[in-house]
Design a protein around this motif. Structure first.
Motif, PDB file in Angstrom:
ATOM      1  N   LYS A  23      45.299  32.401  38.133  1.00  0.00           N
ATOM      2  CA  LYS A  23      45.746  32.626  36.721  1.00  0.00           C
ATOM      3  C   LYS A  23      46.486  33.645  36.938  1.00  0.00           C
ATOM      4  N   GLY A  24      46.630  34.749  37.947  1.00  0.00           N
ATOM      5  CA  GLY A  24      47.112  35.837  37.929  1.00  0.00           C
ATOM      6  C   GLY A  24      46.223  37.232  37.643  1.00  0.00           C
ATOM      7  N   VAL A  25      44.768  36.834  37.680  1.00  0.00           N
ATOM      8  CA  VAL A  25      44.062  37.699  37.357  1.00  0.00           C
ATOM      9  C   VAL A  25      43.336  38.236  38.494  1.00  0.00           C
ATOM     10  N   GLY A  26      43.124  39.813  38.846  1.00  0.00           N
ATOM     11  CA  GLY A  26      42.732  40.417  39.855  1.00  0.00           C
ATOM     12  C   GLY A  26      41.374  40.596  39.933  1.00  0.00           C
ATOM     13  N   MET A  27      40.770  40.985  41.068  1.00  0.00           N
ATOM     14  CA  MET A  27      39.365  41.129  41.143  1.00  0.00           C
ATOM     15  C   MET A  27      38.904  42.293  42.097  1.00  0.00           C
ATOM     16  N   LEU A  28      37.845  42.930  41.631  1.00  0.00           N
ATOM     17  CA  LEU A  28      37.288  43.898  42.512  1.00  0.00           C
ATOM     18  C   LEU A  28      35.757  43.459  42.860  1.00  0.00           C
ATOM     19  N   ASP A  29      35.265  43.365  44.047  1.00  0.00           N
ATOM     20  CA  ASP A  29      33.925  43.027  44.432  1.00  0.00           C
ATOM     21  C   ASP A  29      33.391  44.510  44.482  1.00  0.00           C
ATOM     22  N   ALA A  30      32.485  44.832  43.675  1.00  0.00           N
ATOM     23  CA  ALA A  30      31.811  46.139  43.563  1.00  0.00           C
ATOM     24  C   ALA A  30      30.275  46.347  43.145  1.00  0.00           C
ATOM     25  N   PRO A  31      29.503  45.688  44.122  1.00  0.00           N
ATOM     26  CA  PRO A  31      28.005  45.794  43.858  1.00  0.00           C
ATOM     27  C   PRO A  31      27.740  47.198  43.912  1.00  0.00           C
ATOM     28  N   VAL A  32      26.568  47.476  43.063  1.00  0.00           N
ATOM     29  CA  VAL A  32      26.177  48.914  42.858  1.00  0.00           C
ATOM     30  C   VAL A  32      24.702  49.171  43.482  1.00  0.00           C
ATOM     31  N   SER A  33      24.277  50.423  43.768  1.00  0.00           N
ATOM     32  CA  SER A  33      23.066  50.494  44.151  1.00  0.00           C
ATOM     33  C   SER A  33      22.537  51.636  43.559  1.00  0.00           C
ATOM     34  N   GLY A  34      21.305  51.891  43.482  1.00  0.00           N
ATOM     35  CA  GLY A  34      20.716  53.231  42.968  1.00  0.00           C
ATOM     36  C   GLY A  34      19.519  52.753  41.739  1.00  0.00           C
ATOM     37  N   GLY A  35      19.544  51.646  41.064  1.00  0.00           N
ATOM     38  CA  GLY A  35      18.584  51.268  40.236  1.00  0.00           C
ATOM     39  C   GLY A  35      18.778  51.701  38.935  1.00  0.00           C
TER      40      GLY A  35
END
Length: 166
Positions: A122-134
């Motif tokens: 659909k022309g939509v970008g994505m970033l995979d950005a898991p977080v850590s730290g609680g």
């Protein structure tokens, strides 16, 4: 550029989905960073927790997708991410070409790749950005973020990530 006298473009509206114990402080940090934010959570209690903040609460995922150029997800797992993005009434139906999804959830790589493929169609970008730290580091705006995706998309949306990260 559409920024009036200052010569700078206005910040994009950020959609935020998943305002639970970690997502809520992340969402508030983005708003504190000057971004207009519209948020949604399946839990009425979580949505009510945003009352009195500078975050606009949406009534649906579709409303978030229509309002935002960037959608940040803070969800429990891959199954929920898939439902929120790809399911009936999910974000995909309301997103437009050029929009970006930033998934901060801890998801299965195979699921993340499939979601990214479907968004890309659909022309939509994505970033995979898991977080850590609680929760404590989320409240401090000091989460660790590991980002995967196209460098141009990352650079364009770095300020959103920096609003809640170290």
């Amino acid at each position: 550029m559409n920024g009036g006298d200052s010569g700078t473009a206005p910040l994009p509206t950020v959609g935020f989905v998943g305002v639970g114990s970690i997502g809520r402080p992340m969402c508030l940090k983005i708003a504190k960073g000057g971004f207009p934010v519209v948020a949604y959570d399946a839990s009425p209690r979580a949505r009510a927790g945003l009352e009195g903040t500078r975050v606009e609460v949406a009534g649906s995922l579709a409303e978030v997708a229509r309002a935002a150029k960037v959608c940040v997800l803070s969800l429990p797992n891959s199954d929920v991410v898939e439902e929120v993005v790809l399911g009936e009434g999910g974000l995909l139906g309301g997103l437009s070409e050029g929009d970006v999804v930033i998934d901060t959830s801890s998801s299965r790589p195979s699921s993340t790749r499939e979601v990214a493929r479907r968004l890309a169609r659909k022309g939509v970008g994505m970033l995979d950005a898991p977080v850590s730290g609680g929760v404590p580091r989320a409240e401090e705006g000091n989460l660790a973020v590991m980002v995967g995706g196209e460098e141009g998309i990352f650079e364009e949306h770095r300020a959103v990530l920096e609003a809640f990260s170290a």
